[in-house]
Scaffold this active site. Structure first.
Site, short mmCIF file in Angstrom:
data_model
loop_
_atom_site.label_atom_id
_atom_site.label_comp_id
_atom_site.label_asym_id
_atom_site.label_seq_id
_atom_site.Cartn_x
_atom_site.Cartn_y
_atom_site.Cartn_z
N LYS A 51 0.85 -1.20 0.00
CA LYS A 51 0.00 0.00 0.00
C LYS A 51 0.87 1.25 0.00
O LYS A 51 0.62 2.20 -0.76
CB LYS A 51 -0.93 -0.01 1.23
N GLN A 95 -4.63 -1.55 9.87
CA GLN A 95 -4.46 -2.82 9.17
C GLN A 95 -5.04 -3.98 9.99
O GLN A 95 -4.74 -4.13 11.17
CB GLN A 95 -2.96 -3.06 8.88
N ASP A 118 -11.12 2.62 4.38
CA ASP A 118 -11.49 1.20 4.23
C ASP A 118 -12.99 1.06 3.96
O ASP A 118 -13.44 0.02 3.50
CB ASP A 118 -11.15 0.44 5.53
#
Ligand code: NAD
Length: 290
Positions: A51, A95, A118
């Site tokens: 990422k 995460q 997200d």
């Protein structure tokens, strides 16, 4: 005997990458993504590294915050609060998975919905339920829709079967497929579904998001069906130097019956990362317009 065409996530993601680079160049200050990783889970480290690397390529600013696995929930709460309050931060990503002593859902619910890249916050998922698809959409389902559109797979009026009902993939995927714009007829299946193979056999489009290697084989698939394989499973493989390989939820033999299949790796994965980039740019734009 059909040999399915490939839904190439890498090719599609690299096309979208160009569009995002152009979008970023029009924003006065680069969007800023903060990624928080807790503990040293090797797979998570690889995902996070990927990422950050992608941010760099696209001109998106990124900050990686690494915390010890034994961090207290209170400390993590105050970190999220600080990031919410920091006007310089456009996107916050915690995460997954977090260590067991941390309540992942409670913590991600604390993220400012406008910075929730997200797309898992109840406000963002709730918007999807309302049919509003212009906000921050969970990256994996968002990427799958973009991949299907890229290959001009017809969705309207088609029978779509989603296997899995998670907050991250299955449920938002089902909502997106049923939303105006996609207009598919959606069946949501899960671990308690009876006669799953029979249900899948009726599908024009199957989205497999279970996490069981090669569970869906060609006997489950209607000829010409489109199979999107979300699963990422590590399976033993002595022919690989490292002793394992990645495998999807679909057995390779589905290619003999399906018309399109997304590979693992190289299908949904690259699209997920690219949609995180897209959400970061969208978050920056939405916040700065307010
Ligand atoms: P999850 O464990 O949260 O959900 C799995 C779902 O599968 C559940 O809803 C469960 O009801 C269903 N299920 C379990 N066993 C079943 C069975 N025998 N029959 C039918 N349904 C069954 O997982 P998730 O987070 O949704 O992820 C699913 C898979 O997708 C995993 O392999 C994960 O690694 C992968 N994944 C990939 C990406 C990507 O970018 N490629 C992103 C997210 C998740």
């Amino acid at each position: 005997m059909m040999t399915a065409q490939i839904l190439d996530g890498k090719a599609c993601a690299s096309q979208i990458e160009k569009e995002i680079i152009a979008e970023v160049s029009k924003i006065s200050r680069p969007p800023h993504l903060v990624v928080v990783i807790v503990g040293g889970d090797p797979a998570s480290k690889v995902y996070v590294g990927n990422k950050i690397k992608t941010c760099k390529r696209l001109g998106i600013r990124s900050t990686l915050i690494e915390k010890e696995a034994n961090i207290s929930e209170d400390l993590l709460k105050s970190l999220i609060q600080e990031l919410n309050d920091d006007d310089d931060v456009d996107g916050i990503l915690i995460q997954s998975p977090l260590p067991n002593h941390l309540d992942e859902i409670m913590l991600t619910d604390l993220i400012d919905p406008l910075k929730d890249v997200d797309g898992f916050h109840p406000i963002n998922l709730g918007r999807l339920v309302q049919g509003r698809t212009d906000g921050l959409i969970p990256c994996t389902p968002f990427g799958i829709i973009r991949l299907l559109n890229y290959y001009q797979i017809p969705l309207q009026g088609k029978q779509a079967v989603v296997i899995g009902r998670s907050r991250i993939v299955g449920m938002p995927m089902s909502l997106l497929l049923a939303s105006q714009g996609c207009n598919a007829t959606v069946t949501i299946t899960h671990s308690k579904t009876e006669d799953l193979a029979e249900v899948v056999k009726r599908a024009d489009i199957v989205i497999a998001a279970v996490g069981r290697a090669e569970m869906i084989d060609n006997t489950w698939i209607k000829p010409g069906c489109v199979v999107v394989d979300v699963g990422i499973n590590r399976v033993d493989d002595a022919s690989h130097e490292r002793g394992w390989k990645l495998s999807g939820d679909a057995h390779p033999n589905v290619s003999s019956t399906a018309s399109w299949v997304s590979p693992v790796p190289g299908g949904v994965g690259p699209m997920t990362v690219m949609m995180l980039m897209q959400n970061t740019v969208t978050a920056a734009k939405i916040r700065r317009q307010r």
